[in-house]
Design an enzyme around this catalytic site. Sequence first.
Site, PDB file in Angstrom:
ATOM      1  CG  ASP A  28      -9.297  -4.026  -2.178  1.00 23.59           C
ATOM      2  OD1 ASP A  28     -10.412  -4.198  -1.673  1.00 23.59           O
ATOM      3  OD2 ASP A  28      -8.912  -2.946  -2.634  1.00 23.59           O
TER       4      ASP A  28
ATOM      5  CG  HIS B  22      -2.060   0.968   1.069  1.00 20.77           C
ATOM      6  ND1 HIS B  22      -1.957   2.306   1.363  1.00 20.77           N
ATOM      7  CD2 HIS B  22      -3.308   0.776   0.589  1.00 20.77           C
ATOM      8  CE1 HIS B  22      -3.104   2.892   1.085  1.00 20.77           C
ATOM      9  NE2 HIS B  22      -3.935   1.995   0.607  1.00 20.77           N
TER      10      HIS B  22
HETATM   11  N1  ACO Z   1       4.213  -7.548  -5.074  1.00 21.49           N
HETATM   12  C1  ACO Z   1       5.558  -7.555  -5.241  1.00 21.49           C
HETATM   13  N2  ACO Z   1       6.343  -6.465  -5.068  1.00 21.49           N
HETATM   14  C2  ACO Z   1       5.743  -5.330  -4.721  1.00 21.49           C
HETATM   15  C3  ACO Z   1       4.362  -5.242  -4.504  1.00 21.49           C
HETATM   16  C4  ACO Z   1       3.589  -6.413  -4.695  1.00 21.49           C
HETATM   17  N3  ACO Z   1       2.256  -6.371  -4.523  1.00 21.49           N
HETATM   18  N4  ACO Z   1       4.027  -3.982  -4.152  1.00 21.49           N
HETATM   19  C5  ACO Z   1       5.166  -3.299  -4.131  1.00 21.49           C
HETATM   20  N5  ACO Z   1       6.214  -4.104  -4.464  1.00 21.49           N
HETATM   21  C6  ACO Z   1       7.628  -3.715  -4.505  1.00 21.49           C
HETATM   22  C7  ACO Z   1       7.922  -2.880  -5.749  1.00 21.49           C
HETATM   23  O1  ACO Z   1       8.350  -3.690  -6.825  1.00 21.49           O
HETATM   24  C8  ACO Z   1       8.999  -1.967  -5.252  1.00 21.49           C
HETATM   25  O2  ACO Z   1      10.216  -2.676  -5.276  1.00 21.49           O
HETATM   26  P1  ACO Z   1      11.629  -1.879  -5.494  1.00 21.49           P
HETATM   27  O3  ACO Z   1      11.769  -0.992  -4.311  1.00 21.49           O
HETATM   28  O4  ACO Z   1      12.636  -2.974  -5.548  1.00 21.49           O
HETATM   29  O5  ACO Z   1      11.477  -1.126  -6.770  1.00 21.49           O
HETATM   30  C9  ACO Z   1       8.645  -1.718  -3.787  1.00 21.49           C
HETATM   31  O6  ACO Z   1       7.871  -2.874  -3.384  1.00 21.49           O
HETATM   32  C10 ACO Z   1       7.820  -0.465  -3.556  1.00 21.49           C
HETATM   33  O7  ACO Z   1       6.699  -0.534  -4.434  1.00 21.49           O
HETATM   34  P2  ACO Z   1       6.054   0.719  -5.166  1.00 21.49           P
HETATM   35  O8  ACO Z   1       5.366   0.255  -6.381  1.00 21.49           O
HETATM   36  O9  ACO Z   1       7.089   1.786  -5.304  1.00 21.49           O
HETATM   37  O10 ACO Z   1       5.036   1.168  -4.076  1.00 21.49           O
HETATM   38  P3  ACO Z   1       3.824   2.121  -4.356  1.00 21.49           P
HETATM   39  O11 ACO Z   1       3.542   2.799  -3.055  1.00 21.49           O
HETATM   40  O12 ACO Z   1       4.079   2.987  -5.541  1.00 21.49           O
HETATM   41  O13 ACO Z   1       2.643   1.133  -4.765  1.00 21.49           O
HETATM   42  C11 ACO Z   1       0.770  -0.323  -4.651  1.00 21.49           C
HETATM   43  C12 ACO Z   1       1.627   0.724  -3.915  1.00 21.49           C
HETATM   44  C13 ACO Z   1       0.300   0.250  -5.998  1.00 21.49           C
HETATM   45  C14 ACO Z   1      -0.465  -0.619  -3.801  1.00 21.49           C
HETATM   46  C15 ACO Z   1       1.637  -1.587  -4.870  1.00 21.49           C
HETATM   47  O14 ACO Z   1       2.036  -2.116  -3.623  1.00 21.49           O
HETATM   48  C16 ACO Z   1       0.884  -2.664  -5.678  1.00 21.49           C
HETATM   49  O15 ACO Z   1       0.899  -2.631  -6.905  1.00 21.49           O
HETATM   50  N6  ACO Z   1       0.194  -3.628  -4.970  1.00 21.49           N
HETATM   51  C17 ACO Z   1      -0.609  -4.613  -5.655  1.00 21.49           C
HETATM   52  C18 ACO Z   1      -1.929  -4.022  -6.095  1.00 21.49           C
HETATM   53  C19 ACO Z   1      -2.903  -3.792  -4.935  1.00 21.49           C
HETATM   54  O16 ACO Z   1      -3.093  -4.643  -4.086  1.00 21.49           O
HETATM   55  N7  ACO Z   1      -3.529  -2.602  -4.939  1.00 21.49           N
HETATM   56  C20 ACO Z   1      -4.555  -2.260  -3.951  1.00 21.49           C
HETATM   57  C21 ACO Z   1      -4.135  -1.115  -3.110  1.00 21.49           C
HETATM   58  S1  ACO Z   1      -5.332  -0.899  -1.812  1.00 21.49           S
HETATM   59  C22 ACO Z   1      -6.601  -0.014  -2.515  1.00 21.49           C
HETATM   60  O17 ACO Z   1      -6.501   0.616  -3.537  1.00 21.49           O
HETATM   61  C23 ACO Z   1      -7.856  -0.023  -1.713  1.00 21.49           C
END
Ligand code: ACO
Length: 435
Positions: free
Chosen positions: A370, A313
Amino acid sequence: MTKDTATIRNNATGKESEFSLQHGTVGTPAIDIGSLNKELGVFTFDHGFMSTASCKSAITYIDGENGVLLYRGYPIEQLAKNSTFVEVAYLLMNGELPKAPELASFKSEIRQHSMIHEALRVFFNGFHYDAHPMSMMVGVMGSLSAFYHGELDMNDPEHRRNSAMRMLAKVTTIAAASYRHSVGWPFIYPRLDLGYCENFLNMMFSLPGQNYIDQSNYIDPVAVKALNLLFILHADHEQNASTSTVRLASSTGANPYACVAAGISALWGPAHGGANEAVLSMLAEIGTVDRIPEYIAKAKDKNDPFRLMGFGHRVYKNFDPRATITRDTCYEVLEKFPSEDPLFELALALEEVALKDEYFIEKKLYPNVDFYSGIIYKALKIPEDMFTVMFVIARTAGWVSHWMEMMSEPGQRIGRPRQIYTGYGARDYTEADKR
Ligand code: ACO
């Protein structure tokens, strides 16, 4: 330098300037850099808004480090335990929980507004039978502007409240109609004698000649409680992508139904509201517990676009308080509506492996709300492509609250970000460019 300022120095020019800090009631202060360009000749660059506050708001507060979520000051856990969704919608829109007479009149207003214009029903015929329900939500919510534009004076608080009430009330009717159109069933009119969640279930599932509520177990308090709970948890989440979209669109003075339709579009993506649908697709793809390590490895592989859906998140970096609540509800719902489907066991096994994995621990990736909400919806027989629509129903309460808040503020300005231009510099149109 006073304690309540931050000094920014542009080393390229040697110029520096002091900027004031803006404090909210609680939470991280923000440097007011509105005059930065004028003072120092630079912009700020904040890809993905990692450190940028876009507005002031008194609706929702999140402390991501400590897993705190407050609606108008009330902790989400207490609202989830003591309130219904309609009470929470009232709270978000009005700032205080309703007293009994206020709640009664709020409910009655929702009922009055729950029908949609007969001409609007016809809009659905324009959609192909296999249109995704979210595409219908975007289109039909936006088209409410065609019905209620002329009479709307955005400067009149009563007009604004009316628009907000219409959206809150009609969103369940539009949502159920989107589903029924996709399965080819006739639409069911809202019933004025039913509560918000019961009415929605009735419009979703009842068949002509039968009354769904009277003859099925969906009137079961466990199902209604679960729906209320998920709607409460999804009702608002401060300046998330869809709410920010609603605010940005609204900053131009655009019609509120069109602005909320923009919010619905932003919510659709799998990184936001589409996540619970994506969680179920992911679990179906994984299929069995023995394949979990393969998918964990994919999620960790930088060259593989696969991400563990329902994990991570932007704001919560230790736990998502909503996830803790939905996890408990998941057990309750599955106990009441047991399913042959091993998805929940698979989800729990995946959760266990991921929570012990160094990659997820180091990056502070935990299950979000979620990860479980889709499993609950599935147990309630809500089809997967309706999951994000369920989110729309809940989040409409938040969107309209933010819209009303921003429209009531004096000195509104159009939202207009800057950019770092990376294209060509000015160049001449030459003979070679002519065809
Ligand atoms: N699976 C694997 N790796 C992940 C995940 C994941 N679900 N989420 C983040 N990471 C990793 C990224 O690859 C990144 O790695 P790095 O530092 O080596 O580049 C690091 O963790 C940070 O991730 P970001 O994408 O920079 O984090 P951001 O805050 O931009 O994204 C998000 C948050 C979009 C929720 C992301 O965690 C994601 O895509 N999760 C899966 C989708 C999801 O569940 N979304 C629902 C959110 S809740 C809602 O909207 C109610």
